[in-house]
Write a protein that holds these residues in place. Structure first.
Motif, PDB file in Angstrom:
ATOM      1  N   LEU B  93       0.848  -1.195   0.000  1.00  0.00           N
ATOM      2  CA  LEU B  93       0.000   0.000   0.000  1.00  0.00           C
ATOM      3  C   LEU B  93       0.885   1.248   0.000  1.00  0.00           C
ATOM      4  O   LEU B  93       0.650   2.200  -0.749  1.00  0.00           O
ATOM      5  N   GLY B  94       1.933   1.210   0.811  1.00  0.00           N
ATOM      6  CA  GLY B  94       2.872   2.326   0.853  1.00  0.00           C
ATOM      7  C   GLY B  94       3.563   2.527  -0.485  1.00  0.00           C
ATOM      8  O   GLY B  94       3.765   3.657  -0.929  1.00  0.00           O
ATOM      9  N   PHE B  95       3.894   1.417  -1.140  1.00  0.00           N
ATOM     10  CA  PHE B  95       4.533   1.527  -2.452  1.00  0.00           C
ATOM     11  C   PHE B  95       3.624   2.274  -3.431  1.00  0.00           C
ATOM     12  O   PHE B  95       4.055   3.182  -4.139  1.00  0.00           O
ATOM     13  N   ALA B  96       2.335   1.892  -3.457  1.00  0.00           N
ATOM     14  CA  ALA B  96       1.405   2.522  -4.395  1.00  0.00           C
ATOM     15  C   ALA B  96       1.294   4.013  -4.118  1.00  0.00           C
ATOM     16  O   ALA B  96       1.284   4.840  -5.041  1.00  0.00           O
ATOM     17  N   GLU B  97       1.251   4.367  -2.840  1.00  0.00           N
ATOM     18  CA  GLU B  97       1.162   5.784  -2.497  1.00  0.00           C
ATOM     19  C   GLU B  97       2.429   6.521  -2.907  1.00  0.00           C
ATOM     20  O   GLU B  97       2.371   7.665  -3.358  1.00  0.00           O
ATOM     21  N   SER B  98       3.586   5.851  -2.773  1.00  0.00           N
ATOM     22  CA  SER B  98       4.816   6.560  -3.185  1.00  0.00           C
ATOM     23  C   SER B  98       4.831   6.815  -4.681  1.00  0.00           C
ATOM     24  O   SER B  98       5.320   7.849  -5.133  1.00  0.00           O
ATOM     25  N   VAL B  99       4.283   5.876  -5.455  1.00  0.00           N
ATOM     26  CA  VAL B  99       4.221   6.117  -6.899  1.00  0.00           C
ATOM     27  C   VAL B  99       3.397   7.378  -7.173  1.00  0.00           C
ATOM     28  O   VAL B  99       3.781   8.255  -7.948  1.00  0.00           O
ATOM     29  N   ARG B 100       2.272   7.477  -6.482  1.00  0.00           N
ATOM     30  CA  ARG B 100       1.383   8.621  -6.691  1.00  0.00           C
ATOM     31  C   ARG B 100       2.072   9.919  -6.261  1.00  0.00           C
ATOM     32  O   ARG B 100       2.014  10.939  -6.958  1.00  0.00           O
ATOM     33  N   ILE B 101       2.779   9.863  -5.143  1.00  0.00           N
ATOM     34  CA  ILE B 101       3.387  11.084  -4.623  1.00  0.00           C
ATOM     35  C   ILE B 101       4.595  11.499  -5.468  1.00  0.00           C
ATOM     36  O   ILE B 101       4.818  12.684  -5.729  1.00  0.00           O
ATOM     37  N   VAL B 102       5.358  10.510  -5.935  1.00  0.00           N
ATOM     38  CA  VAL B 102       6.494  10.837  -6.796  1.00  0.00           C
ATOM     39  C   VAL B 102       6.003  11.483  -8.088  1.00  0.00           C
ATOM     40  O   VAL B 102       6.507  12.522  -8.523  1.00  0.00           O
ATOM     41  N   THR B 103       4.958  10.912  -8.707  1.00  0.00           N
ATOM     42  CA  THR B 103       4.465  11.511  -9.948  1.00  0.00           C
ATOM     43  C   THR B 103       3.853  12.884  -9.699  1.00  0.00           C
ATOM     44  O   THR B 103       3.853  13.735 -10.573  1.00  0.00           O
ATOM     45  N   SER B 104       3.355  13.118  -8.491  1.00  0.00           N
ATOM     46  CA  SER B 104       2.801  14.441  -8.182  1.00  0.00           C
ATOM     47  C   SER B 104       3.887  15.480  -8.023  1.00  0.00           C
ATOM     48  O   SER B 104       3.689  16.648  -8.353  1.00  0.00           O
ATOM     49  N   ASN B 105       5.039  15.075  -7.505  1.00  0.00           N
ATOM     50  CA  ASN B 105       6.052  16.052  -7.131  1.00  0.00           C
ATOM     51  C   ASN B 105       7.187  16.208  -8.124  1.00  0.00           C
ATOM     52  O   ASN B 105       7.798  17.268  -8.199  1.00  0.00           O
ATOM     53  N   GLU B 106       7.506  15.164  -8.858  1.00  0.00           N
ATOM     54  CA  GLU B 106       8.603  15.269  -9.826  1.00  0.00           C
ATOM     55  C   GLU B 106       8.052  15.893 -11.111  1.00  0.00           C
ATOM     56  O   GLU B 106       7.784  15.216 -12.099  1.00  0.00           O
ATOM     57  N   ILE B 107       7.933  17.222 -11.067  1.00  0.00           N
ATOM     58  CA  ILE B 107       7.260  17.912 -12.171  1.00  0.00           C
ATOM     59  C   ILE B 107       8.056  17.794 -13.476  1.00  0.00           C
ATOM     60  O   ILE B 107       7.489  17.666 -14.553  1.00  0.00           O
ATOM     61  N   TRP B 108       9.401  17.796 -13.345  1.00  0.00           N
ATOM     62  CA  TRP B 108      10.232  17.703 -14.547  1.00  0.00           C
ATOM     63  C   TRP B 108       9.961  16.417 -15.327  1.00  0.00           C
ATOM     64  O   TRP B 108      10.059  16.364 -16.535  1.00  0.00           O
ATOM     65  N   LEU B 109       9.601  15.377 -14.596  1.00  0.00           N
ATOM     66  CA  LEU B 109       9.447  14.072 -15.232  1.00  0.00           C
ATOM     67  C   LEU B 109       8.018  13.849 -15.700  1.00  0.00           C
ATOM     68  O   LEU B 109       7.772  13.543 -16.870  1.00  0.00           O
ATOM     69  N   ALA B 110       7.069  14.017 -14.778  1.00  0.00           N
ATOM     70  CA  ALA B 110       5.709  13.571 -15.053  1.00  0.00           C
ATOM     71  C   ALA B 110       4.707  14.716 -15.009  1.00  0.00           C
ATOM     72  O   ALA B 110       3.515  14.499 -14.952  1.00  0.00           O
ATOM     73  N   ASN B 111       5.205  15.934 -15.045  1.00  0.00           N
ATOM     74  CA  ASN B 111       4.342  17.111 -15.084  1.00  0.00           C
ATOM     75  C   ASN B 111       3.468  17.262 -13.845  1.00  0.00           C
ATOM     76  O   ASN B 111       2.444  17.937 -13.888  1.00  0.00           O
ATOM     77  N   GLY B 112       3.846  16.649 -12.765  1.00  0.00           N
ATOM     78  CA  GLY B 112       3.167  16.846 -11.485  1.00  0.00           C
ATOM     79  C   GLY B 112       1.689  16.554 -11.516  1.00  0.00           C
ATOM     80  O   GLY B 112       1.226  15.695 -12.264  1.00  0.00           O
ATOM     81  N   THR B 113       0.943  17.297 -10.698  1.00  0.00           N
ATOM     82  CA  THR B 113      -0.487  17.018 -10.573  1.00  0.00           C
ATOM     83  C   THR B 113      -1.266  17.420 -11.819  1.00  0.00           C
ATOM     84  O   THR B 113      -2.421  17.037 -11.977  1.00  0.00           O
ATOM     85  N   ASP B 114      -0.651  18.212 -12.712  1.00  0.00           N
ATOM     86  CA  ASP B 114      -1.350  18.543 -13.964  1.00  0.00           C
ATOM     87  C   ASP B 114      -1.493  17.312 -14.844  1.00  0.00           C
ATOM     88  O   ASP B 114      -2.347  17.254 -15.724  1.00  0.00           O
ATOM     89  N   GLY B 115      -0.613  16.355 -14.624  1.00  0.00           N
ATOM     90  CA  GLY B 115      -0.698  15.111 -15.391  1.00  0.00           C
ATOM     91  C   GLY B 115      -0.154  15.249 -16.798  1.00  0.00           C
ATOM     92  O   GLY B 115       0.356  16.310 -17.198  1.00  0.00           O
ATOM     93  N   LEU B 116      -0.215  14.162 -17.529  1.00  0.00           N
ATOM     94  CA  LEU B 116       0.266  14.133 -18.909  1.00  0.00           C
ATOM     95  C   LEU B 116      -0.939  14.094 -19.831  1.00  0.00           C
ATOM     96  O   LEU B 116      -1.836  13.270 -19.650  1.00  0.00           O
ATOM     97  N   SER B 117      -0.959  14.976 -20.805  1.00  0.00           N
ATOM     98  CA  SER B 117      -2.068  14.916 -21.764  1.00  0.00           C
ATOM     99  C   SER B 117      -1.517  14.711 -23.165  1.00  0.00           C
ATOM    100  O   SER B 117      -0.311  14.828 -23.400  1.00  0.00           O
ATOM    101  N   GLY B 118      -2.424  14.431 -24.086  1.00  0.00           N
ATOM    102  CA  GLY B 118      -2.017  14.213 -25.469  1.00  0.00           C
ATOM    103  C   GLY B 118      -1.285  12.909 -25.686  1.00  0.00           C
ATOM    104  O   GLY B 118      -0.509  12.763 -26.635  1.00  0.00           O
ATOM    105  N   ILE B 119      -1.525  11.926 -24.814  1.00  0.00           N
ATOM    106  CA  ILE B 119      -0.908  10.616 -25.004  1.00  0.00           C
ATOM    107  C   ILE B 119      -1.519   9.987 -26.255  1.00  0.00           C
ATOM    108  O   ILE B 119      -2.742   9.941 -26.391  1.00  0.00           O
ATOM    109  N   PRO B 120      -0.669   9.540 -27.187  1.00  0.00           N
ATOM    110  CA  PRO B 120      -1.217   9.050 -28.455  1.00  0.00           C
ATOM    111  C   PRO B 120      -2.025   7.769 -28.273  1.00  0.00           C
ATOM    112  O   PRO B 120      -1.729   6.940 -27.423  1.00  0.00           O
ATOM    113  N   GLY B 121      -3.051   7.619 -29.091  1.00  0.00           N
ATOM    114  CA  GLY B 121      -3.813   6.368 -29.161  1.00  0.00           C
ATOM    115  C   GLY B 121      -3.639   5.820 -30.562  1.00  0.00           C
ATOM    116  O   GLY B 121      -3.416   6.596 -31.501  1.00  0.00           O
ATOM    117  N   PRO B 122      -3.710   4.522 -30.739  1.00  0.00           N
ATOM    118  CA  PRO B 122      -3.465   3.954 -32.058  1.00  0.00           C
ATOM    119  C   PRO B 122      -4.505   4.429 -33.079  1.00  0.00           C
ATOM    120  O   PRO B 122      -5.694   4.196 -32.889  1.00  0.00           O
TER     121      PRO B 122
END
Lengths: 257, 317
Positions: B93-122
């Motif tokens: 459970l802690g692992f899952a929360e760390s994934v969420r918190i890392v993606t929220s805070n590492e803005i350079w990598l995953a754009n933080g809480t704004d999320g990633l948009s425009g992900i291509p679909g086939p």
């Protein structure tokens, strides 16, 4: 010929010395009994020999190979297998599956083979099923072979323990109280089964508290007390040994000088 | 409405894939993994980032997402090797929360809480929204079908037998000659790989992911699917996942029919309805709707009733 040599094995649990340097030898092709009062360290010794609990000190040599510190699965693969005191059938597996689980060299236990090439596992599975059926027939478990192990009676669970051990094609079986809690008729029958195993070239080391069983069955008896090897010999020798009687019945107060 | 139904069918398919993966870890090998959503998140983010930032093809991104989740699964498995039951549950459970918190805070990598948009679909642009959804449903159904097929084979193979043995009694499996750690890690890797793939499929379907998509509630819905459907049974996993999505969505339409409820009360009522349904199912089907079944490998033909057997042990004990 000596099949198993235990040399100076020690094991403590938080300051309690369960094994205080055990030395013993198990000769091949015989039934050796391991007896001793409760708390003598018999089951702990079994655990140390089979790798379930690693010993603190000492050396265990099986069939010319040092097996000290190996994992239980590695030890089983060398041909030394144990049963459990309280029968531990896997409840949600059928009797047949319990037997097949102990089968050796099944390529279908690799995930990739199991998923994409089950044909490779099928031939071995058929061999193992044939072996399991032979074992079940021998131990009169054939009529319950499709039942879940949780539905077996106490005696049948004991038989299943022995049957599973046989599936590993062992050289030596360590039996932890094979007839504890079993009615006298079935106990006798289990004794007969064990005798036939010896004729098949399997060696047995067994822990037992039923002394009539030990007397009838064991060629050689080793007595363990307070984590040490106390005496050994034929059952008559051991039973008439005063030190052994003291260990079992309790000792007179001896002043330490 | 048709659009909505297709989207729900895709959601049900993704839930089914997650349930199948979780079933391998929890149902077969008996390890409680409360980090389901973390592995889904890893799969989704890895695939999204590789396709968005490095221009990888979508299929390669998805494969990488699944592999990344499986690798993280092995890592988490190694860290938790000596943990069982509740303790394993807490760490995952802690692992899952760390994934969420890392993606929220590492803005350079995953754009933080704004999320990633425009992900291509086939072929999203070529197909148009409606056809794209239909096409994607086809992909999801195909993936779930393959996953189900593989999971069924694994479950009743010698490999699955060892996993089920480990679930019942680890020490016995070890004495049976099986290297328990290796089997546990394999189960973890296969299961989390399926979870990562589900995450990647989700990312390329919605084209947008953000940390708050991967909340622990999703883990609970997957657990719920398995409990209701039948833990340890792949058919149960499929049925449970479809049933849970159906309930989650259908209550959406029932609640507005009750006039005096506010929105907040309505949302709470949905949760209550879902819980009550689970309780009712488990009251009458303690092992789920489709309980786990024993594997009965085919036995060779019986010889005529054995007279050779001297006594009938079974009758006496």
């Amino acid at each position: 010929m000596t099949l198993l040599t235990v040399n100076g094995v020690e094991r403590s649990f938080y300051g309690v010395r369960a094994l205080a340097g055990v030395d013993l030898e198990v000769p091949a092709g015989r039934i050796t009994g391991l007896i001793g009062p409760n708390g003598a360290g018999k089951t702990t010794l079994f655990n140390c020999i089979t790798g379930v609990i690693p010993p603190d000190k000492g050396r265990i040599v099986f069939d010319g190979r040092d097996i000290t510190g190996l994992r239980p699965d590695q030890i089983t693969q060398t041909g030394l297998v144990r049963t459990f005191q309280i029968a531990r059938g896997l409840p949600r597996l059928s009797v047949l599956e319990n037997l097949l689980l102990y089968g050796t060299r099944q390529p279908g236990e690799k995930a990739l083979t199991a998923a994409f090439n089950p044909g490779a596992a099928r031939q071995r599975e058929e061999e193992l099923i044939a072996r399991a059926v032979a074992v079940a027939r021998r131990l009169n478990l054939m009529h319950v072979i499709r039942n879940p192990a949780s539905d077996l009676s106490g005696g049948q669970k004991k038989l299943l323990e022995i049957g599973r051990a046989l599936m590993t094609e062992p050289k030596l079986i360590l039996l932890d109280e094979p007839v504890a809690g079993v009615n006298p008729t079935l106990a006798k029958e289990i004794g007969t089964h064990l005798r036939t195993l010896i004729n098949d070239g399997i060696t047995i080391l067994l822990i037992e508290h039923h002394m009539d069983m030990v007397a009838r069955l064991c060629d050689h008896v080793i007595v363990l007390a307070e984590g040490r090897h106390l005496a050994e010999g034929t059952f008559e020798d051991v039973a008439s040994n005063e030190v052994v009687q003291l260990a079992y019945m309790g000792r007179r107060k001896v002043k330490v000088t | 409405m048709e659009h909505y139904l297709i989207a729900m069918a895709i959601t049900a398919g993704l839930y089914a894939l997650m349930a199948l993966g979780t079933n391998i870890i929890w149902g077969m090998a008996g390890m409680v993994n409360l980090g389901v959503v973390g592995f889904v998140g890893v799969g989704a983010y890895v695939s999204a980032l590789l396709t968005l930032k490095l221009g990888w093809p979508i299929a390669a991104g998805m494969a990488a997402g699944a592999l990344a989740a499986a690798s993280v699964g092995i890592l988490v498995g190694l860290i938790t090797v000596n943990l069982r039951g509740d303790y394993l549950a807490i760490v995952t459970l802690g692992f899952a929360e760390s994934v969420r918190i890392v993606t929220s805070n590492e803005i350079w990598l995953a754009n933080g809480t704004d999320g990633l948009s425009g992900i291509p679909g086939p072929w999203r642009a070529d197909l148009g929204p409606h056809n794209f959804n239909l096409f994607y449903l086809g992909i999801v159904v195909a993936v779930v079908a393959v996953a189900f097929f593989v999971a069924e084979r694994l479950c009743y193979s010698p490999f699955g037998r060892v996993l089920r043995a480990i679930r019942d009694d680890e020490q016995v499996a070890s004495v049976a000659g099986k290297y328990v750690l290796a089997f546990k890690l394999k189960a973890f890797a296969i299961g989390t790989g399926a979870l990562g793939l589900a995450g990647a499929l989700y990312a390329h379907f919605t084209s947008y992911i953000a940390p708050d998509v991967f909340v622990p509630l999703l883990t609970l819905y997957i657990k719920l699917s398995l409990l209701a459907g039948g833990l340890g049974n792949n058919r149960g996993a499929l049925l449970g996942a479809v049933a849970v999505v159906f309930f989650l969505e259908s209550t959406r339409f029932i609640v507005p029919l009750i006039p005096w409820l506010t929105h907040v009360q309505g949302a709470a009522l949905r949760e209550i309805l879902i819980s009550v349904t689970l309780l009712i199912i488990l009251r009458y089907h303690t092992k789920g709707l489709i309980p786990e079944r024993l594997s009965h490998p085919a036995l060779p033909a019986e010889p005529s009733p054995a007279h050779a057997i001297p006594s009938r042990t079974g009758a006496m004990t």
